[in-house]
Each structure stands twice: as structure tokens, then as C-alpha cells.
Scaffold this active site. Structure first.
Site, PDB file in Angstrom:
ATOM      1  N   SER A 122     -24.305  -2.093 -14.369  1.00  0.00           N
ATOM      2  CA  SER A 122     -23.494  -1.844 -14.607  1.00  0.00           C
ATOM      3  C   SER A 122     -22.294  -2.887 -15.484  1.00  0.00           C
ATOM      4  O   SER A 122     -22.386  -3.725 -16.075  1.00  0.00           O
ATOM      5  CB  SER A 122     -22.620  -0.275 -13.783  1.00  0.00           C
ATOM      6  OG  SER A 122     -21.660   0.195 -14.356  1.00  0.00           O
TER       7      SER A 122
ATOM      8  N   ASP B 255     -29.582   7.511 -17.980  1.00  0.00           N
ATOM      9  CA  ASP B 255     -28.416   6.980 -17.874  1.00  0.00           C
ATOM     10  C   ASP B 255     -27.893   7.127 -19.458  1.00  0.00           C
ATOM     11  O   ASP B 255     -28.277   7.140 -19.917  1.00  0.00           O
ATOM     12  CB  ASP B 255     -29.353   5.915 -17.597  1.00  0.00           C
ATOM     13  CG  ASP B 255     -27.496   4.922 -16.928  1.00  0.00           C
ATOM     14  OD1 ASP B 255     -26.407   4.699 -17.495  1.00  0.00           O
ATOM     15  OD2 ASP B 255     -28.112   2.945 -16.607  1.00  0.00           O
TER      16      ASP B 255
ATOM     17  N   HIS C 172     -27.944   6.484 -12.848  1.00  0.00           N
ATOM     18  CA  HIS C 172     -27.192   5.139 -13.647  1.00  0.00           C
ATOM     19  C   HIS C 172     -28.013   3.880 -12.037  1.00  0.00           C
ATOM     20  O   HIS C 172     -27.224   4.806 -11.555  1.00  0.00           O
ATOM     21  CB  HIS C 172     -25.477   5.452 -13.802  1.00  0.00           C
ATOM     22  CG  HIS C 172     -24.831   4.200 -14.151  1.00  0.00           C
ATOM     23  ND1 HIS C 172     -25.494   3.209 -15.174  1.00  0.00           N
ATOM     24  CD2 HIS C 172     -24.290   3.833 -13.619  1.00  0.00           C
ATOM     25  CE1 HIS C 172     -24.174   2.155 -14.886  1.00  0.00           C
ATOM     26  NE2 HIS C 172     -23.258   2.644 -14.365  1.00  0.00           N
TER      27      HIS C 172
END
Length: 316
Positions: free
Chosen positions: A168, A263, A293
Site C-alpha cells: 500500500s 481492492d 486491500h
């Protein structure tokens, strides 16, 4: 160079394992009952996460981890080290959390696997967080840690093979760091990169815009709020140092890109992987059906095979 491929079957209805679908339903239900993250504020959310009061899992911490301090632009930067006696390589890691949340010990179980099964010295950077320390504080700390690794890895850890990666926001910081080292220092010291569910375009890719406020780990509002915490001084959202999707990506190391179909940052990964290859680099793309995610740190049936592929790629 292997071709970059996308299997359309992963997007088909019913492609996800039932356990993945069940986990999504559970996470959405939990998030629907939880307080609004953005009403609480970052400090309170961090405290609740540490106490296990959010849907995010508090995982066991490594008993052998230690902290070292490396020189940084605003003082010493803490770096968490999980390493075997005689490492085979060094993996520099940047944690997730939207540049606002997260800790350098949150991925201990996966870094322990790299240390135990592959013999890697794993270094996770405790970079400064927004909104208290907005851009460029976090990227500056990551750049400083990478420079220290490039300079000291051989002497301190006895290794020559350097690897880098994150999830991320950590994948974003990985890409930014690689470009900075190349452009600012003339260095390309890392042999391979792991870019999992990265946020590469602060102006928001189509999937990030379209996801809406589904309460499945990360939604469109969350992405915008994290970016607002990170960028407080009117930065150009398509500045390559802010959004590495727009950077010159030539001369960067082979990378593995991992993302779940559910995601909101799906397009960030698809677009970045394509640009990586178009710039003349090698890339492997792994898209997992139904997964949310950063599913590699969730109890998702796809997590184990996905992380196994990451480990195989980093082993080389």
C-alpha cells in the site's frame, strides 16, 4: 523477459474462494459497526489498532527483533531488524497505513518467514507519519534508510544482494525511493522489488474513484483522506515524487506486483505494472480473485499462495 499477462478468469463472477468471500462479508460487517475512523482522528485510531479494537489483526511480534538507528534528514530513523545469523540477502521494508497509520512491527510474521525460510535480514523502517509529519518527511526517511543500506549492508550484515518492498503506502514509498536513488544519487542498488497493492496515483485511478465507500478495508473516501493527511502544502498530485505512476521508470529492478480484485487500488497496480514493463524493466503481475486491500496480511485463502509467490520472486 516474461510477458506481462492478466488472466481474465480472475475477474469472473464466482472466481473467488468461498473463504475469501466470507472474509469480505465479515470485514464489511465489522467495519459497519465500528466508529468512523475520520471522526476519531489518527492518534485515536493508532491507539485503538494497538489494542486490537479495530478490524485490523494485531499479529504476534518477533522475539528476535531489535531496533537500530540510521542517520536521517531530521535525526535518527529507527529501523526494526529481524535477521538470522548469516543472512543471504537484505530486504528493506516499508509498512502500510496510508502514510498516517501503521507501525514497523506490524508485518513481523511475514518478515520472520523471510528471515527463517529464505535467510534474509529484514529491516522495516519506522518512517515519520502524517499528518504530524507531512510530505516529504516519510519519503525522506525511506530514502535515508535506503542510502544507509546501500552503504552499510556489506559491512553490517555481510550481504551483497539487496531487496526492497512494501504494501500500500509502503509500495508507494518503495517506488519513490527507487526513483530518488537513481535520480538524486546515481544509485540502483536493489536487485528486486516487491510492490503489493500500491498507491501510485494521488489523483486517483478509475478503480479508486469508482470503489465508493464500500467498507472493505479501504474505500474512496479513505484514499482521499490519507492523501490529504500526507499532502498538506498544495503539491501537484501528478508530481512524479508524489505519484510515481508518472515518473520515468527506466532502469529500475525487476518487480512483482500483487493485488486483489476487490481492492480500490487495483488500477494502480495494473497501470504501474504496465508502465514498469514499458520502461524496459521486468515485472511479474499477480491478481487474486475476490481479495481485498493488502489481503496478504489477512486470513484470506489467497494470502498464503500470494505470499509464497512473493517469496519465490524475492529469492530469485
Amino acid at each position: 523477459m516474461k510477458p506481462l499477462t492478466i488472466d481474465p478468469a480472475v475477474f469472473a463472477e464466482g472466481a473467488a474462494p468461498e473463504g475469501t468471500e466470507a472474509l469480505a462479508r465479515k470485514l464489511i460487517a465489522q467495519a459497519s459497526l465500528a466508529p468512523d475512523t475520520w471522526a476519531l482522528g489518527p492518534a485515536e485510531v493508532r491507539a485503538r489498532r494497538a489494542k486490537g479494537l479495530t478490524p485490523f489483526i494485531v499479529e504476534p511480534k518477533s522475539a528476535r527483533a531489535e531496533t537500530i538507528l540510521v542517520p536521517g534528514p531530521a535525526g535518527e530513523v529507527p529501523v526494526r531488524v529481524i535477521a538470522p545469523e548469516d543472512p543471504t540477502a537484505l530486504y528493506l521494508h516499508f509498512h502500510s497505513g496510508g502514510w498516517t497509520l501503521g507501525t514497523c512491527d506490524q508485518d513481523d510474521p511475514r518478515l520472520e518467514r523471510l528471515a527463517t525460510e529464505l535467510g534474509f535480514a529484514c529491516l522495516s523502517v519506522d518512517y515519520r507519519l502524517a499528518p504530524e509529519h507531512p510530505y516529504p518527511a516519510g519519503p525522506d526517511d525511506c530514502e535515508a534508510a535506503a542510502l544507509w543500506v546501500a552503504r552499510e549492508a556489506k559491512q553490517k550484515f555481510g550481504v551483497e544482494t539487496l531487496l526492497i518492498g512494501g504494501e500500500s503506502a509502503g509500495a508507494h514509498l518503495t517506488a519513490v525511493t527507487l526513483v530518488r536513488l537513481r535520480d538524486r544519487h546515481g544509485l540502483t542498488p536493489f536487485a528486486r522489488a516487491n510492490l503489493t497493492a500500491g498507491s501510485f496515483d494521488m489523483s486517483l485511478t478509475p478503480s479508486a474513484r469508482a470503489f465508493g465507500n464500500q467498507k472493505l478495508v479501504l474505500g474512496t473516501r479513505d484514499i482521499r483522506m490519507f492523501a490529504a493527511n500526507f499532502l498538506q502544502n498544495g503539491e501537484d498530485l501528478r508530481d512524479p515524487d508524489v505519484s510515481p505512476l508518472y515518473a520515468d521508470l527506466a532502469g529500475l529492478p525487476p518487480a512483482i506486483f500483487t493485488v486483489g480484485v476487490r481492492d480500490p487500488l487495483l488500477d494502480d497496480t495494473l497501470f504501474m505494472a504496465a508502465r514498469w514493463v514499458a520502461a524496459g524493466n521486468q515485472a511479474e503481475l499477480q491478481v487474486w480473485p475476490g481479495s481485498a486491500h493488502v489481503f496478504t496480511s489477512l486470513p484470506d485463502p489467497n494470502a498464503e499462495p500470494a505470499y509464497a509467490k512473493v517469496m519465490a520472486f524475492l529469492r530469485g
